[in-house]
Enzyme design. Structure first.
Site, mmCIF file in Angstrom:
data_model
loop_
_atom_site.group_PDB
_atom_site.id
_atom_site.type_symbol
_atom_site.label_atom_id
_atom_site.label_comp_id
_atom_site.label_asym_id
_atom_site.label_seq_id
_atom_site.Cartn_x
_atom_site.Cartn_y
_atom_site.Cartn_z
ATOM 1 N N SER A 256 5.561 10.817 123.281
ATOM 2 C CA SER A 256 6.548 11.645 124.879
ATOM 3 C C SER A 256 6.485 13.177 124.033
ATOM 4 C CB SER A 256 8.038 12.030 124.504
ATOM 5 O OG SER A 256 8.771 11.690 123.670
ATOM 6 N N LYS A 257 6.862 13.719 124.916
ATOM 7 C CA LYS A 257 6.233 15.608 125.306
ATOM 8 C C LYS A 257 6.954 16.082 124.654
ATOM 9 C CE LYS A 257 5.688 17.887 129.175
ATOM 10 N NZ LYS A 257 6.264 17.083 130.881
ATOM 11 N N ARG A 258 7.968 15.463 123.478
ATOM 12 C CA ARG A 258 8.624 16.078 122.141
ATOM 13 C C ARG A 258 7.530 15.780 121.221
ATOM 14 N NH1 ARG A 258 11.414 12.415 119.173
ATOM 15 N NH2 ARG A 258 11.658 10.840 120.882
ATOM 16 N N GLY A 260 4.523 17.427 121.248
ATOM 17 C CA GLY A 260 3.369 18.218 121.536
ATOM 18 C C GLY A 260 2.514 18.292 122.884
#
Ligand code: GLU
Length: 483
Positions: A256-258, A260
């Site tokens: 996910s976005k977490r 990067g």
């Protein structure tokens, strides 16, 4: 073979979607089939034209050219169109098949309000039952229907799910799959707005577009039994189905976005090459028997197969991605590297007019070690303006007791050099170290930090040649003031 990529334009193209698009593209190329792009914009609230545009751009950047489908210029290619679901909806394509199922008693109208559905779901949870639709509109009388309509309620069309038996398929990746019908819901086919749901539109379109193989992420496995029921109810043959393994971040949770950058566009902006992304994505859940890592142009299109797709999750490893980008950067002719690097240098605002040496020679110096184009401006900046001395490099290298003598001595050596070129600079530097009884590193390291401000960088003597005599002497003086 007719395969498709069917993105929902509710955001940019992300790693998972790009991998699905790539695998379908590769399958089509390998089997000389057709790769179709269909836009699934049935989520009226979240679909946007910008997202569609961004998905087109990312696919073209990756080189995933499609043979049929919606095109960036607003036109379409192929004879099974339209390829945009909102356009298909406006033509009544979905309603026609929903009406057929309603007529045949394979579907029914449901008038429940969102609140009523929510209440029934909560009740089921309290009673420890599966929170499936409770079937209350399954057998409404004509009068009950009229009464609901008189209240202004707009119905949805639901599929009448059998409560007995099971549904299964042989997945191209996961092999035998089976779901008991009693765990499946009377799912919605048409929403109150008349728009189809994903499951319904997907089946109608895959059939009408003559898709032979559906390959998508395994987050859709739970949709597949519903879709198979629709194929059966409509009397259609279902395509072959394959679900690609989930992609996890390095920490083992779903990517996910977490973790990067998540979208293809972000990777592009950071300076990853499209060749890198294509190669890297191909290895997310697929491998060939040789575990080959790097593929030449056109090689994936020949070697890709579904047999090499694994069902266990793939791990997204940013370190490997950077390594691979470095590999692809090194393969570039230096003119191409310059062309790719230039926008990053311009964007950084670096004034390159002060350079003694053409930018192409300077970036070529960095090409060997560069992993990311976006890092390049910071790496070459010291050729064009006074170096920014890294405090760590100063503390670690320039503070050694012999350094002032080394810098003063090398300054004399360099000012006496008749030809300020790589080879004589190297010979003179080595001779200086030897005559002073110093190890090469005791001279090389401080000289590098004094001239560039950094303890790592391009090959030292070429770097000194490019800085030029006058500038090098000036910087050696400057470094002395820092000690
Ligand atoms: N629009 C769906 C998605 O973006 C497509 C799924 C499918 O390939 O069937 O996830």
């Amino acid at each position: 073979m007719r395969v498709r990529f069917a993105p929902s334009p509710t955001g940019h193209l992300h790693i998972g979607g790009a991998r699905t698009a790539l695998f379908n593209y590769l399958l089509a190329r390998k089997h000389k089939g057709t790769f179709i792009l269909r836009i699934e914009d049935t989520d009226e609230d979240r679909s946007t034209a910008e997202s569609t545009k961004s998905i087109f751009e990312s696919m073209l950047w990756l080189g995933l050219n499609w043979d049929e489908g919606a095109m960036p210029d607003g036109m379409e290619k192929g004879s099974c169109g339209p390829y945009v679901q909102s356009v298909r909806e406006a033509q009544g394509i979905y309603r026609k098949y929903a009406d057929q199922l309603l007529r045949e008693g394979k579907a029914f109208l449901c008038y429940c309000s969102p609140e009523e559905l929510d209440e029934s779901r909560k009740k089921a949870l309290v009673e420890k039952r599966d929170p499936l639709y409770d079937g209350r509109c399954r057998s409404l009388t004509e009068d009950q229907r009229k009464a609901f309509e008189a209240q202004g309620r707009k119905p949805v069309a639901r599929f009448l799910m059998s409560k007995e038996g099971s549904v299964g398929w042989t997945d191209l990746v996961h092999k035998e799959m089976k779901f008991e019908n009693k765990v499946l819901s009377d799912f919605v086919m048409l929403k109150a707005s008349g728009y189809p749901t994903y499951n319904f539109a997907c089946v109608v379109d895959d059939h009408l577009m003559e898709i032979t193989h559906v390959v998508r992420g395994d987050d859709h496995i739970s949709n597949t039994p519903l879709q198979l029921h629709l194929y059966a109810a409509l009397g259609w043959k279902a395509p072959e189905l394959g679900h690609l393994s989930m992609i996890l971040g390095p920490d083992g949770t779903r990517l996910s976005k977490r973790h990067g950058a998540a979208s293809v566009g972000e990777y592009r902006r950071q300076g990853y090459l499209p060749e890198t992304m294509k190669n890297y994505l191909a290895l997310l859940g697929w491998s060939n028997p040789e575990s080959q890592q790097l593929f030449k142009k056109g090689e994936l299109e020949e070697k890709f197969d579904l047999k090499g797709c694994q069902k266990s999750p793939a791990i997204f490893d940013p370190v490997k991605l950077d390594w691979m980008n470095g590999e692809y950067i090194r393969l570039l002719p230096k003119e191409d590297f310059l062309a790719l690097a230039l926008p990053f240098v311009k964007e950084s605002g670096l004034d390159i007019s002060a350079g003694r040496v053409p930018l192409i020679d300077i970036v070529a110096l960095e090409q060997e070690k560069c992993k990311l184009l976006a890092e390049l401006p910071a790496k070459v900046e010291f050729f064009f303006k006074d170096p920014v001395y890294s405090p760590e490099a100063v503390a670690k290298t320039l503070k050694n007791p012999e350094v002032p003598q080394v810098i003063k001595g090398i300054k004399e050596v360099y000012s006496a050099l008749p030809e300020f070129k790589e080879a004589p600079i190297e010979a003179a530097t080595r001779a200086f170290a030897k005559s002073g009884g110093l190890k090469a590193g005791q001279v090389f390291h401080p000289v590098r930090v004094a001239l560039s401000g950094r303890s790592d960088g391009p090959t030292l003597f070429r770097m000194i040649e490019y800085l030029g005599k006058e500038e090098s002497l000036k910087r050696l003086d400057k470094a002395l003031t820092l000690i």
